[in-house]
Write a protein that holds these residues in place. Structure first.
Motif, PDB file in Angstrom:
ATOM      1  N   ARG A 138      12.784  -8.999   4.588  1.00  0.00           N
ATOM      2  CA  ARG A 138      11.662  -9.781   5.092  1.00  0.00           C
ATOM      3  C   ARG A 138      11.096  -9.214   6.386  1.00  0.00           C
ATOM      4  O   ARG A 138       9.882  -9.160   6.565  1.00  0.00           O
ATOM      5  N   MET A 139      11.956  -8.794   7.301  1.00  0.00           N
ATOM      6  CA  MET A 139      11.462  -8.324   8.590  1.00  0.00           C
ATOM      7  C   MET A 139      10.691  -7.023   8.438  1.00  0.00           C
ATOM      8  O   MET A 139       9.588  -6.871   8.984  1.00  0.00           O
ATOM      9  N   ALA A 140      11.231  -6.077   7.690  1.00  0.00           N
ATOM     10  CA  ALA A 140      10.531  -4.810   7.482  1.00  0.00           C
ATOM     11  C   ALA A 140       9.231  -5.033   6.724  1.00  0.00           C
ATOM     12  O   ALA A 140       8.186  -4.456   7.063  1.00  0.00           O
ATOM     13  N   GLY A 141       9.267  -5.884   5.704  1.00  0.00           N
ATOM     14  CA  GLY A 141       8.041  -6.160   4.954  1.00  0.00           C
ATOM     15  C   GLY A 141       6.994  -6.844   5.806  1.00  0.00           C
ATOM     16  O   GLY A 141       5.799  -6.546   5.690  1.00  0.00           O
ATOM     17  N   ALA A 142       7.423  -7.764   6.683  1.00  0.00           N
ATOM     18  CA  ALA A 142       6.461  -8.462   7.536  1.00  0.00           C
ATOM     19  C   ALA A 142       5.811  -7.513   8.535  1.00  0.00           C
ATOM     20  O   ALA A 142       4.593  -7.555   8.752  1.00  0.00           O
ATOM     21  N   VAL A 143       6.612  -6.632   9.155  1.00  0.00           N
ATOM     22  CA  VAL A 143       6.051  -5.683  10.131  1.00  0.00           C
ATOM     23  C   VAL A 143       5.073  -4.735   9.454  1.00  0.00           C
ATOM     24  O   VAL A 143       3.952  -4.500   9.947  1.00  0.00           O
ATOM     25  N   LEU A 144       5.470  -4.169   8.317  1.00  0.00           N
ATOM     26  CA  LEU A 144       4.569  -3.262   7.604  1.00  0.00           C
ATOM     27  C   LEU A 144       3.330  -4.000   7.097  1.00  0.00           C
ATOM     28  O   LEU A 144       2.221  -3.449   7.111  1.00  0.00           O
ATOM     29  N   GLY A 145       3.505  -5.237   6.652  1.00  0.00           N
ATOM     30  CA  GLY A 145       2.353  -6.012   6.193  1.00  0.00           C
ATOM     31  C   GLY A 145       1.385  -6.316   7.314  1.00  0.00           C
ATOM     32  O   GLY A 145       0.160  -6.286   7.119  1.00  0.00           O
ATOM     33  N   ILE A 146       1.896  -6.621   8.517  1.00  0.00           N
ATOM     34  CA  ILE A 146       1.019  -6.881   9.659  1.00  0.00           C
ATOM     35  C   ILE A 146       0.209  -5.633  10.003  1.00  0.00           C
ATOM     36  O   ILE A 146      -1.012  -5.695  10.225  1.00  0.00           O
ATOM     37  N   LEU A 147       0.873  -4.481  10.047  1.00  0.00           N
ATOM     38  CA  LEU A 147       0.172  -3.241  10.391  1.00  0.00           C
ATOM     39  C   LEU A 147      -0.886  -2.894   9.337  1.00  0.00           C
ATOM     40  O   LEU A 147      -2.018  -2.524   9.679  1.00  0.00           O
ATOM     41  N   TYR A 148      -0.529  -3.045   8.057  1.00  0.00           N
ATOM     42  CA  TYR A 148      -1.476  -2.679   7.002  1.00  0.00           C
ATOM     43  C   TYR A 148      -2.641  -3.670   6.939  1.00  0.00           C
ATOM     44  O   TYR A 148      -3.789  -3.281   6.701  1.00  0.00           O
ATOM     45  N   SER A 149      -2.362  -4.958   7.156  1.00  0.00           N
ATOM     46  CA  SER A 149      -3.444  -5.943   7.175  1.00  0.00           C
ATOM     47  C   SER A 149      -4.397  -5.704   8.336  1.00  0.00           C
ATOM     48  O   SER A 149      -5.628  -5.774   8.173  1.00  0.00           O
ATOM     49  N   LEU A 150      -3.847  -5.433   9.525  1.00  0.00           N
ATOM     50  CA  LEU A 150      -4.705  -5.112  10.670  1.00  0.00           C
ATOM     51  C   LEU A 150      -5.540  -3.871  10.403  1.00  0.00           C
ATOM     52  O   LEU A 150      -6.722  -3.794  10.785  1.00  0.00           O
ATOM     53  N   PHE A 151      -4.933  -2.901   9.764  1.00  0.00           N
ATOM     54  CA  PHE A 151      -5.631  -1.667   9.412  1.00  0.00           C
ATOM     55  C   PHE A 151      -6.867  -1.957   8.559  1.00  0.00           C
ATOM     56  O   PHE A 151      -7.970  -1.475   8.835  1.00  0.00           O
ATOM     57  N   TRP A 152      -6.712  -2.820   7.546  1.00  0.00           N
ATOM     58  CA  TRP A 152      -7.826  -3.145   6.668  1.00  0.00           C
ATOM     59  C   TRP A 152      -8.818  -4.093   7.335  1.00  0.00           C
ATOM     60  O   TRP A 152     -10.028  -3.977   7.126  1.00  0.00           O
ATOM     61  N   ILE A 153      -8.334  -5.046   8.133  1.00  0.00           N
ATOM     62  CA  ILE A 153      -9.249  -5.979   8.801  1.00  0.00           C
ATOM     63  C   ILE A 153     -10.155  -5.248   9.772  1.00  0.00           C
ATOM     64  O   ILE A 153     -11.379  -5.498   9.826  1.00  0.00           O
ATOM     65  N   ILE A 154      -9.597  -4.319  10.550  1.00  0.00           N
ATOM     66  CA  ILE A 154     -10.399  -3.589  11.539  1.00  0.00           C
ATOM     67  C   ILE A 154     -11.488  -2.777  10.849  1.00  0.00           C
ATOM     68  O   ILE A 154     -12.667  -2.801  11.251  1.00  0.00           O
ATOM     69  N   ILE A 155     -11.128  -2.072   9.794  1.00  0.00           N
ATOM     70  CA  ILE A 155     -12.118  -1.235   9.102  1.00  0.00           C
ATOM     71  C   ILE A 155     -13.180  -2.096   8.434  1.00  0.00           C
ATOM     72  O   ILE A 155     -14.388  -1.820   8.531  1.00  0.00           O
ATOM     73  N   THR A 156     -12.772  -3.166   7.766  1.00  0.00           N
ATOM     74  CA  THR A 156     -13.743  -3.998   7.045  1.00  0.00           C
ATOM     75  C   THR A 156     -14.680  -4.719   8.009  1.00  0.00           C
ATOM     76  O   THR A 156     -15.900  -4.765   7.799  1.00  0.00           O
ATOM     77  N   VAL A 157     -14.127  -5.296   9.077  1.00  0.00           N
ATOM     78  CA  VAL A 157     -14.973  -5.994  10.050  1.00  0.00           C
ATOM     79  C   VAL A 157     -15.890  -5.023  10.772  1.00  0.00           C
ATOM     80  O   VAL A 157     -17.072  -5.324  11.016  1.00  0.00           O
ATOM     81  N   TRP A 158     -15.376  -3.854  11.122  1.00  0.00           N
ATOM     82  CA  TRP A 158     -16.213  -2.848  11.793  1.00  0.00           C
ATOM     83  C   TRP A 158     -17.382  -2.424  10.910  1.00  0.00           C
ATOM     84  O   TRP A 158     -18.522  -2.318  11.359  1.00  0.00           O
ATOM     85  N   ASP A 159     -17.095  -2.193   9.643  1.00  0.00           N
ATOM     86  CA  ASP A 159     -18.177  -1.798   8.726  1.00  0.00           C
ATOM     87  C   ASP A 159     -19.170  -2.935   8.536  1.00  0.00           C
ATOM     88  O   ASP A 159     -20.378  -2.707   8.457  1.00  0.00           O
ATOM     89  N   THR A 160     -18.687  -4.182   8.490  1.00  0.00           N
ATOM     90  CA  THR A 160     -19.590  -5.316   8.290  1.00  0.00           C
ATOM     91  C   THR A 160     -20.471  -5.568   9.506  1.00  0.00           C
ATOM     92  O   THR A 160     -21.653  -5.906   9.375  1.00  0.00           O
ATOM     93  N   ILE A 161     -19.905  -5.413  10.713  1.00  0.00           N
ATOM     94  CA  ILE A 161     -20.678  -5.687  11.926  1.00  0.00           C
ATOM     95  C   ILE A 161     -21.658  -4.566  12.235  1.00  0.00           C
ATOM     96  O   ILE A 161     -22.828  -4.809  12.572  1.00  0.00           O
ATOM     97  N   THR A 162     -21.205  -3.332  12.131  1.00  0.00           N
ATOM     98  CA  THR A 162     -22.079  -2.200  12.473  1.00  0.00           C
ATOM     99  C   THR A 162     -23.117  -1.919  11.409  1.00  0.00           C
ATOM    100  O   THR A 162     -24.161  -1.334  11.707  1.00  0.00           O
ATOM    101  N   CYS A 163     -22.853  -2.331  10.182  1.00  0.00           N
ATOM    102  CA  CYS A 163     -23.800  -2.047   9.096  1.00  0.00           C
ATOM    103  C   CYS A 163     -23.902  -3.269   8.195  1.00  0.00           C
ATOM    104  O   CYS A 163     -23.401  -3.279   7.073  1.00  0.00           O
ATOM    105  N   PRO A 164     -24.515  -4.358   8.669  1.00  0.00           N
ATOM    106  CA  PRO A 164     -24.559  -5.587   7.861  1.00  0.00           C
ATOM    107  C   PRO A 164     -25.580  -5.561   6.746  1.00  0.00           C
ATOM    108  O   PRO A 164     -25.495  -6.362   5.820  1.00  0.00           O
ATOM    109  N   SER A 165     -26.568  -4.690   6.826  1.00  0.00           N
ATOM    110  CA  SER A 165     -27.667  -4.719   5.848  1.00  0.00           C
ATOM    111  C   SER A 165     -27.293  -3.951   4.594  1.00  0.00           C
ATOM    112  O   SER A 165     -26.338  -3.177   4.556  1.00  0.00           O
ATOM    113  N   GLY A 166     -28.077  -4.188   3.535  1.00  0.00           N
ATOM    114  CA  GLY A 166     -27.875  -3.511   2.264  1.00  0.00           C
ATOM    115  C   GLY A 166     -29.160  -3.433   1.477  1.00  0.00           C
ATOM    116  O   GLY A 166     -30.186  -4.008   1.852  1.00  0.00           O
TER     117      GLY A 166
END
Length: 646
Positions: A138-166
């Protein structure tokens, strides 16, 4: 200063945004951290069975085991976490319907391979979300899950904010379409943080560890409810339970069903947005070509007949645009209702199978093949999502045709002041249909009154199926023969139209076949549904699971009396009664397994003169077993407590 219209501004913004970040390219690059996370979890996982490589590399100690993303059959924990993990991958699942994620062109013959490679790539990219939730570490999975989720949240939010139009929805396209995915990622991040905090508290002995059991509390409560009296189970239902939905607190949907429903709803949301935007662009293009045609007709001084076509075309385009947009709402609501209704049907069908009821299924599906049922579990989720999305488009088109028919039959005649003509035509149609229906009813009434014998008893509901006035019935049958031929033509056409409408309307209902009776096996979607519910029935039947849990609890209590169990196995009975129960259990075992008599302790250590009694016991036990009756107690069988049985 030169100004630009909104369309030029949006297009220029799209071009500028495309030069900053590419989410499609990021999807390919995220394979690297995904593989690393899977490798770490696989290193922590040890294999139960040892392989040849373990002998050559003993320092591995059986590491690099198989990482399971999620249990789609029996696991009911973290159901909503897995559901939001499915929600996080919804955008990439919809991306599989196109080839936009391929960075290079491919020939047409290789498209099937491209879809397969794309599906494997998307599955590998999002594998860490599921693996970090299901890993026993559980501990290893939680740490890796936090890092991977942050990785995807940062990229997705950055792309949505900097380029919201389509190109489709305009200035705020990505914000409108990506918020379900971002919400799912944020939920997963919170879930991983909760798992990490809980595991730390368990290691610090601040919180007890959750026991591992086969049975869930809802399954145990379901079995207890079955053991109650009928009067206690049949409680009065509320109005909402009677008319809308009757919930069951002792039933839980598996994570596979919840994840499928979440992706279907998010896919419907995205499909509705795309449908609205693309249809708006298409109708604008039709208006543009209509204006060009109108100018050509005006400049060329065409005939009056051609000039009258232009207003009718303009009217049809206006009616089609409004009808299409109006039916978009009804089609989306219909698809959402279907998705929720399938959940209710899943619960209803499973509970019927638990009761042993199979009459609601076609006879050929009463005993599906094992391989088909297991394969149906793997096929169901993907097929249900595809059926839901395609069903939305088909149902939308059916609604659109009905809307056009309604407008041209009722609305436009009223707007044009042709109410009398409309009522006249509508009256003729209704009169024709009424005459056909009334003549059918007249035939039934005449048979009921004149051509059936009287009731055998005044309390009977219907008359018996026995003819009366046979000569008059033959004349009645002869003269109505010619009319029924004419009416049969109309009924045949009506039957075909109704079959097409109902079939297209229910195309997304995978729980109901759209084939005629006897041809249900040709409906691959319905066959998948039947196989899936049978597999869940055999693996998750509450009575069977509780019985297995009872056996496991008894075994664990013998070795460790302090072992926790969800069942109270302490019997408040006298020791003599308990010993008698053991003796009867031993007797029943020996009657059904006579060869065990020779393996008992006192027979093995006995002298040769007692061997004759052993043989006689064997013969009598075999004869008793063939009679299949426990009422006759075999003589000379020595019953001892079960501890003597080896």
């Amino acid at each position: 200063m030169m100004t630009r219209n909104p369309e030029e501004y949006v297009l220029s913004a799209v071009e500028e945004c495309q030069n900053q970040i590419s989410v499609d390219l990021f999807l390919h690059l995220s394979l690297i951290p995904a593989v690393l996370i899977i490798g770490v979890l696989s290193f922590l996982q040890r294999r139960v069975g040892r392989l040849v490589i373990d002998q050559r590399l003993p320092f591995l100690e059986g590491r690099f085991g198989i990482v399971v993303p999620l249990d789609t059959i029996g696991n009911l924990s973290n159901r909503w976490s897995y559901g939001f993990a499915y929600g996080a991958i919804s955008s990439s699942v919809l991306l599989l319907f196109s080839e936009r994620y391929i960075p290079f062109p491919v020939p047409n013959w290789a498209k099937a391979i491209v879809y397969l490679v794309g599906a494997l790539e998307v599955g590998l990219v999002y594998f860490p979300f599921f693996a970090c939730l299901s890993t026993p570490f559980r501990m290893a999975g939680a740490v890796l899950g936090i890092l991977y989720s942050l990785f995807w949240i940062i990229i997705t939010v950055w792309d949505t904010i900097t380029c919201p139009s389509g190109e489709v929805l305009g200035k705020y396209q990505k914000i409108i379409s990506q918020w379900p995915c971002i919400l799912s990622l944020v939920f997963l991040l919170g879930r991983f943080i909760y798992i990490l905090v809980k595991d730390v508290r368990i290691h610090l002995n601040l919180e007890p560890e959750d026991p591992e059991e086969l049975v869930g509390q809802h399954q145990a409560q379901h079995v207890k409810q079955l053991l109650r009296r009928t009067s206690e189970r049949n409680k009065p239902l509320s109005w909402f339970q009677r008319r809308v939905y009757e919930w069951d607190p002792y039933f839980k949907f598996p994570n596979r069903i919840i994840g499928t429903a979440i992706i279907s709803l998010i896919g419907l949301y995205t499909m509705t947005l795309a449908d609205y935007s693309l249809s708006n662009v298409a109708f604008d293009q039709v208006d543009h070509w209509k204006n060009i045609l109108k100018r050509l007709v005006t400049s060329c001084n065409e005939t009056e007949a051609l000039g009258n076509v232009i207003p009718q075309m303009e009217e049809f385009i206006d009616v089609a645009r409004k009808s299409w947009f109006a039916t978009t709402i009804f089609a989306s609501l219909n698809s959402v209702a279907y998705t929720l209704h399938i959940l209710a049907c899943y619960r209803k069908h499973l509970k019927r199978l638990w009761k042993g009821q199979k009459s609601f299924l076609p006879e050929k599906f009463h005993n599906p093949k094992s391989a088909t049922s297991v394969a149906s579990i793997a096929r169901y989720s993907g097929w249900q999502i595809a059926f839901t999305l395609w069903g939305y488009l088909i149902v939308h088109f059916v609604h659109f045709l009905f809307a056009l028919l309604l407008v041209y039959v009722l609305v436009l005649p009223i707007q044009h002041g042709e109410v009398l003509a409309m009522l006249s035509n509508l009256g003729i149609i209704l009169l024709t249909i009424g005459l056909v229906i009334s003549l059918v009813i007249v035939q039934i009434v005449l048979v009921q009154v004149f051509f059936l014998q009287d009731k055998l008893s005044p309390t009977d509901k219907d008359k018996p199926l026995a003819l009366n006035n046979r000569k008059a019935f033959h004349c009645f049958n002869y003269f109505f023969f010619f009319y029924n031929v004419v009416m049969g033509i109309t009924t045949c056409i009506l039957r075909l139209l109704l079959s097409v409408v109902v079939g297209t309307w229910l195309v997304s209902r995978i729980d109901r076949t759209i084939m005629q009776r006897g041809y249900e096996a040709m409906d691959a979607g319905y066959s998948t549904w039947i196989g899936m519910i049978f597999a869940d029935h055999y693996h998750n039947n509450p009575v069977m699971v509780c019985f297995c849990q009872q056996l496991v609890s008894n075994i664990l209590e013998k070795h460790n009396p302090t072992t926790y169990s969800s069942f109270n196995n302490d019997l408040s009975v006298p020791s003599m009664n308990s010993q008698a129960r053991k003796r009867w259990a031993l007797l029943y075992t020996l009657l059904n397994n006579p060869h065990l008599i020779l393996l008992r302790k006192h027979h093995i250590s006995s002298s040769s003169p007692q061997s004759d009694s052993v043989v006689r016991a064997w013969v009598m036990a075999s004869q008793t077993q063939r009679r299949q009756s426990l009422s006759i107690t075999p003589p000379e069988i020595i019953v001892t407590p079960e501890e003597d049985l080896k």
